[in-house]
Design an enzyme around this catalytic site. Structure first.
Site, short mmCIF file in Angstrom:
data_model
loop_
_atom_site.label_atom_id
_atom_site.label_comp_id
_atom_site.label_asym_id
_atom_site.label_seq_id
_atom_site.Cartn_x
_atom_site.Cartn_y
_atom_site.Cartn_z
N CYS A 85 0.84 -1.20 0.00
CA CYS A 85 0.00 0.00 0.00
C CYS A 85 0.88 1.25 0.00
CB CYS A 85 -0.98 -0.04 1.17
SG CYS A 85 -2.36 1.13 0.98
N HIS A 202 -3.46 -5.60 0.99
CA HIS A 202 -2.82 -5.81 2.28
C HIS A 202 -2.78 -7.30 2.66
CE1 HIS A 202 -2.50 -1.64 3.90
NE2 HIS A 202 -3.49 -1.40 3.05
N GLU A 204 -1.07 -8.57 5.08
CA GLU A 204 -1.01 -8.69 6.54
C GLU A 204 -2.39 -8.64 7.17
OE1 GLU A 204 -1.23 -4.26 6.00
OE2 GLU A 204 -0.42 -5.98 4.89
#
Length: 232
Positions: A85, A202, A204
């Site tokens: 990002c 993302h 994560e």
């Protein structure tokens, strides 16, 4: 291995990234950008957020901090580097990967779960998947539209350096499945070395089982795969 998750003023995904990597058994620590890159770092993650408030344009100020020169040198030495990002925006601004991320076609902040298709499964970041696999990952960005001139884009395609493309749930790459207007539905690309990658989704946020999906875990395991490959 120890992944240095670099924190800039305005970063807000550094703790998420450390937790996700730790959940996978990968040692990770937050590193304040002014403290420099630790000499023992065997991986580098540029996390999401809004470094310096996205002033001027997203990622441009962070890309000019002294620690980024150390990241460039580490990347040139084969240390795996992943930008996510805002980290992807920083990576492009720093020249770690080609192209640029700019304002979404909608001119709105997009925060939703999207699908991406694995375009190249022969990289450390995608080795856990097969080519054509469809992943469900979150996005949260206002400047996520990937752009590149014709020469750069054609080179990325010909060199198989497009990592992920936005698609629908069936894996079809369509305009409707493109959340931000990225050229060619590109969601992630590789640098000159396959150990360097940037992506707007993302991983994560799609790694911990209690956060509704673990499709991103294999992407983060790219740190382990890259290190194992380097030591082989």
């Amino acid at each position: 291995m120890t992944v240095a998750v670099i924190q800039f003023g305005g970063s807000n995904c550094d703790r998420d990234s450390v937790r996700a990597l730790s959940h996978l058994g990968i040692d990770a620590e937050r590193v304040w950008y002014e403290d420099g890159l630790p000499a023992d770092a065997t991986g580098v993650m540029l996390p999401g957020g809004f470094s310096y408030g996205d002033y001027l344009r997203a990622g441009v100020m962070a890309a000019r901090t002294p620690i980024i020169e150390a990241v460039r040198e580490a990347a040139a030495d084969g240390v795996p580097v992943l930008g996510v990002c805002n980290g992807a925006q920083i990576g492009c601004e720093a020249g770690l990967t080609p192209g640029a991320f700019t304002i979404n076609e909608s001119a709105r902040f997009q925060c939703e779960r999207v699908h991406v298709r694995v375009e190249n499964a022969d990289t450390p970041w995608t080795r856990a998947y097969d080519e054509g696999d469809v992943l469900a990952l979150p996005i949260a960005h206002g400047e996520g539209r990937f752009e590149a001139n014709d020469e750069t884009y054609d080179r990325l395609v010909s060199e198989d350096r497009v990592l992920l493309r936005y698609c629908d749930a069936q894996g079809q790459v369509t305009d409707d499945a493109n959340p931000n207007g990225s050229r060619g539905n590109v969601a992630g690309v590789l640098g000159d070395r396959e150990t360097v990658a940037v992506m707007m989704p993302h991983p994560e946020r799609a790694t911990l089982p209690d956060l509704d999906g673990t499709d991103g875990a294999g992407l983060l395991r790219g740190f382990e795969a890259a290190l194992a490959e380097a030591e082989a």
